[in-house]
Design a protein around this motif. Sequence first.
Motif, PDB file in Angstrom:
ATOM      1  N   GLY A  69       0.804  -1.213   0.000  1.00 35.99           N
ATOM      2  CA  GLY A  69       0.000   0.000   0.000  1.00 35.99           C
ATOM      3  C   GLY A  69       0.836   1.260   0.000  1.00 35.99           C
ATOM      4  N   SER A  70       0.128   2.375   0.028  1.00 39.43           N
ATOM      5  CA  SER A  70       0.787   3.678   0.053  1.00 39.43           C
ATOM      6  C   SER A  70       1.734   3.759   1.247  1.00 39.43           C
ATOM      7  CB  SER A  70      -0.247   4.794   0.157  1.00 39.43           C
ATOM      8  OG  SER A  70      -1.087   4.798  -0.962  1.00 39.43           O
ATOM      9  N   PRO A  71       2.898   4.345   1.047  1.00 39.33           N
ATOM     10  CA  PRO A  71       3.872   4.442   2.142  1.00 39.33           C
ATOM     11  C   PRO A  71       3.337   5.226   3.338  1.00 39.33           C
ATOM     12  CG  PRO A  71       4.939   4.834   0.043  1.00 39.33           C
ATOM     13  CD  PRO A  71       3.461   4.812  -0.218  1.00 39.33           C
ATOM     14  N   THR A  72       3.580   4.693   4.528  1.00 38.45           N
ATOM     15  CA  THR A  72       3.202   5.362   5.769  1.00 38.45           C
ATOM     16  C   THR A  72       4.411   5.669   6.646  1.00 38.45           C
ATOM     17  OG1 THR A  72       2.888   3.268   6.943  1.00 38.45           O
ATOM     18  CG2 THR A  72       0.960   4.181   5.807  1.00 38.45           C
ATOM     19  N   GLY A  82       7.473   4.713  -4.541  1.00 40.67           N
ATOM     20  CA  GLY A  82       7.551   3.588  -3.614  1.00 40.67           C
ATOM     21  C   GLY A  82       6.194   3.077  -3.166  1.00 40.67           C
ATOM     22  N   ILE A  83       6.204   1.842  -2.702  1.00 43.42           N
ATOM     23  CA  ILE A  83       5.049   1.184  -2.119  1.00 43.42           C
ATOM     24  C   ILE A  83       5.547   0.492  -0.849  1.00 43.42           C
ATOM     25  CG2 ILE A  83       5.352  -0.958  -3.471  1.00 43.42           C
ATOM     26  CD1 ILE A  83       2.217  -1.050  -3.645  1.00 43.42           C
ATOM     27  N   GLU A  84       4.657   0.336   0.112  1.00 46.36           N
ATOM     28  CA  GLU A  84       5.054  -0.244   1.401  1.00 46.36           C
ATOM     29  C   GLU A  84       4.484  -1.648   1.582  1.00 46.36           C
ATOM     30  OE1 GLU A  84       4.248   0.684   6.072  1.00 46.36           O
ATOM     31  OE2 GLU A  84       4.622   2.405   4.763  1.00 46.36           O
ATOM     32  N   LEU A  85       5.338  -2.559   1.975  1.00 48.81           N
ATOM     33  CA  LEU A  85       4.940  -3.913   2.321  1.00 48.81           C
ATOM     34  C   LEU A  85       4.619  -3.938   3.813  1.00 48.81           C
ATOM     35  CD1 LEU A  85       6.663  -7.187   1.297  1.00 48.81           C
ATOM     36  CD2 LEU A  85       6.042  -6.798   3.655  1.00 48.81           C
ATOM     37  N   ALA A  86       3.463  -4.473   4.153  1.00 53.37           N
ATOM     38  CA  ALA A  86       3.065  -4.576   5.554  1.00 53.37           C
ATOM     39  C   ALA A  86       2.227  -5.840   5.724  1.00 53.37           C
ATOM     40  CB  ALA A  86       2.250  -3.348   5.968  1.00 53.37           C
ATOM     41  N   HIS A 122       8.893  -2.100   7.367  1.00 53.77           N
ATOM     42  CA  HIS A 122       9.329  -1.891   8.744  1.00 53.77           C
ATOM     43  C   HIS A 122       9.388  -3.260   9.406  1.00 53.77           C
ATOM     44  CE1 HIS A 122       8.709  -0.738  13.022  1.00 53.77           C
ATOM     45  NE2 HIS A 122       9.330   0.369  12.672  1.00 53.77           N
ATOM     46  N   VAL A 123      10.507  -3.602   9.997  1.00 56.09           N
ATOM     47  CA  VAL A 123      10.640  -4.893  10.679  1.00 56.09           C
ATOM     48  C   VAL A 123      11.153  -4.633  12.097  1.00 56.09           C
ATOM     49  CG1 VAL A 123      12.948  -5.353   9.707  1.00 56.09           C
ATOM     50  CG2 VAL A 123      11.561  -7.246  10.522  1.00 56.09           C
ATOM     51  N   GLY A 156      11.803  -0.360  15.066  1.00 54.08           N
ATOM     52  CA  GLY A 156      12.049  -1.274  13.969  1.00 54.08           C
ATOM     53  C   GLY A 156      12.992  -0.677  12.953  1.00 54.08           C
ATOM     54  N   LEU A 157      13.506  -1.539  12.107  1.00 48.25           N
ATOM     55  CA  LEU A 157      14.346  -1.107  11.002  1.00 48.25           C
ATOM     56  C   LEU A 157      13.452  -0.783   9.810  1.00 48.25           C
ATOM     57  CD1 LEU A 157      17.100  -3.893  11.099  1.00 48.25           C
ATOM     58  CD2 LEU A 157      17.102  -1.662  12.254  1.00 48.25           C
ATOM     59  N   VAL A 158      13.825   0.243   9.081  1.00 51.63           N
ATOM     60  CA  VAL A 158      13.158   0.566   7.829  1.00 51.63           C
ATOM     61  C   VAL A 158      14.070   0.051   6.719  1.00 51.63           C
ATOM     62  CG1 VAL A 158      12.314   2.394   6.312  1.00 51.63           C
ATOM     63  CG2 VAL A 158      12.000   2.577   8.797  1.00 51.63           C
ATOM     64  N   LEU A 159      13.526  -0.846   5.902  1.00 49.66           N
ATOM     65  CA  LEU A 159      14.282  -1.445   4.807  1.00 49.66           C
ATOM     66  C   LEU A 159      13.665  -1.029   3.481  1.00 49.66           C
ATOM     67  CD1 LEU A 159      14.686  -5.101   6.166  1.00 49.66           C
ATOM     68  CD2 LEU A 159      16.137  -3.113   6.603  1.00 49.66           C
TER      69      LEU A 159
END
Length: 179
Positions: A69-72, A82-86, A122-123, A156-159
Motif C-alpha cells: 500500500g501507500s507508504p506510511t 515507492g510502495i510499502e509492504l506490511a 518496517h521490521v 524497527g528497522l526501515v528497509l
Amino acid sequence: MAPDAGAIAALCSAGFARVHENGFVPEDLALFCELHYSAAAIEADLEKSDRFYLVLVHQGKVVGCLRMGSPTLALSKPDLTGIELARFYLDGAHRSGGWGSAMLKMAEEESSKRGFRHIWLHVYIPNTRAQEFYYRHGYTKMGEEQLVFRQSSPTGLVLRKQLVEAAPASAYSVPGTTE
C-alpha cells in the motif's frame, strides 16, 4: 464481509502479537490488534483503492498474507515511486519451505507491474529471522523508526529494495503446487 477478511484478520492478529509481545505493554498490544487486525478493520482495509493484498491459501485455508500500500513510514513518504509492504504473516507450518520467498517475489513483481520502483517495509528489531529473510532478498537498511502507540514504542528497522522490471509470471512458483 469481504472474502477471507476473518481469516486474514486472525492470521495478522496472531502474527503481530507473536512478533511484538515483548515490545508492547500487554494492554496496548491487545488494543492495537483489535483496532488494526479485527475482521471489520481488515474488511475496511481490503476496500481501499491504494493497496492490494496477496493471500496464500493452502488446502482451503488462508495460511499467509501480505499487504502492499501507500507508504506510511516517515522515511518512505517522500518516495513517490515507492510502495510499502506490511502485514506479511505466514502460519507456523508455512514459515519455511519457500512459501514466504514465493509470496515476496509475487508482491515485488506485481508492484513493479503497477509502476512502483521501490518497496519499503518496517521490521521489528528483535525479529532477526525476518531481517535475515529480507536481507537475503536484496533489502537494505535505510534507518530506524518507532511505532508509537499509547505507552508502547517498539523500534524497527526501515528497509528498502529497488525493484527491477517485472519478470514473466512463470518465473516463480508457489511451493506445493504444480503447473
